[in-house]
Design an enzyme around this catalytic site. Sequence first.
Site, PDB file in Angstrom:
ATOM      1  N   VAL A 124     -27.409  41.502 -56.517  1.00 57.67           N
ATOM      2  CA  VAL A 124     -27.970  40.324 -57.182  1.00 57.67           C
ATOM      3  C   VAL A 124     -29.388  40.106 -56.678  1.00 57.67           C
ATOM      4  CG1 VAL A 124     -27.707  37.855 -57.603  1.00 57.67           C
ATOM      5  CG2 VAL A 124     -25.670  39.319 -57.397  1.00 57.67           C
ATOM      6  N   ASP A 233     -18.175  32.431 -42.917  1.00 55.73           N
ATOM      7  CA  ASP A 233     -19.561  32.545 -42.449  1.00 55.73           C
ATOM      8  C   ASP A 233     -20.449  31.719 -43.368  1.00 55.73           C
ATOM      9  OD1 ASP A 233     -21.695  33.291 -40.924  1.00 55.73           O
ATOM     10  OD2 ASP A 233     -21.552  35.439 -41.333  1.00 55.73           O
ATOM     11  N   ASN A 238     -26.518  33.581 -45.708  1.00 55.39           N
ATOM     12  CA  ASN A 238     -25.609  34.474 -46.429  1.00 55.39           C
ATOM     13  C   ASN A 238     -25.577  34.157 -47.921  1.00 55.39           C
ATOM     14  OD1 ASN A 238     -24.770  36.107 -44.313  1.00 55.39           O
ATOM     15  ND2 ASN A 238     -23.108  34.736 -43.731  1.00 55.39           N
TER      16      ASN A 238
END
Length: 365
Positions: A124, A233, A238
């Site tokens: 992405v 996480d 992230n």
Amino acid sequence: MATAPRPRTTTRDPEDLARRLTAWLDVRLPGAKATGVTVPASNGMSSETLLFDIEHPEAPCRACALRLAADPRAYTVFPEYDMARQYRTLRLVAERTDVPVPRVLWLEEDPAPLGAPFFVMERVAGRVPPDVMPYTYEGSWLQRAGDAEREHLEAATVGLLARLHDQVPAAEADFLAAPGTADALRRHVTAQRAYYSWVTDGLPRSPLIEAAFDRLEELWPREPGEPVLTWGDARIGNIVYAGFDPVAVLDWEMAALAPREVDLGWTVYLHRFFHDLAVASGQRGLPDLLRRDRVEARYARLTGHTPRDMDFHTLYAALRHAIVMLRVAYRQAYFGEIAVPADPDTLILHHGSLRAMVQGTYWVR
């Protein structure tokens, strides 16, 4: 951070991986070729990421990313890498929520092709708040953004956590539950104790980490709350953003069935960790981003669930992070990058803030 060597993030040969990946891909998609195979500089020290393109007229995607389990010979950060579990989690989130995750394409559980199991997903496009140098430092794209843009990013990020927790039926995420018969929070913490024991097996133990475990017991929630699928996480480092909107949530290896606050505590504390690093280096950091009180209030408005026992959960986040950092430090010692000091607590970069949390003074500063 300016003087310590950056830990190595791979022991593998990228050229060898590229050859083996092309051979594997040709079996899945005859005639296909993997090109532009790179290991990004931002690669973490756990599962490894490879970026590559597929050359084939019927390729399911052109730009791809591959998540490869850590080399078991390379002093891994975690004792186990269950790539099928991560693959299944991504599919569940994609099917049951509107949280943006990369589309997964293939799962390979046989370690023979690349030396360890892996899965392939669509890559992405966008940008990620960096860890090195941290996004809280002067010069990062998030530091240069305006207050309204950072506010938008925060709102969108807390929103995706709220939707993840609300939209996935807990029963369908039961495969993420830690072993045992106690409630989900107790099992989660018990698993962290086992991880700490693994990290320190034959090595110096951390008095600070053990004090933090003791403090957790003193703060233990009376009502731990119903478990949900937690990302694990849960931090902005992230997430891939297009502009200031999340377009892909990455790194699901720590996903678990746990109370909502496990994710919220991690989100709040990991930002403070990077903010504290900036302040310690004489910079302003980002004090108004992902502030604990604002995250709690925003999450409550979105879900109707008021976060509880956040002193416990932010301490738990700092404790979990400390165990990971201790393992990373022992990994550096294994590769001869550092020497183990007399006081193992100093191997934990945020030992000062963790100690303040144990003493109950951190959030009142």
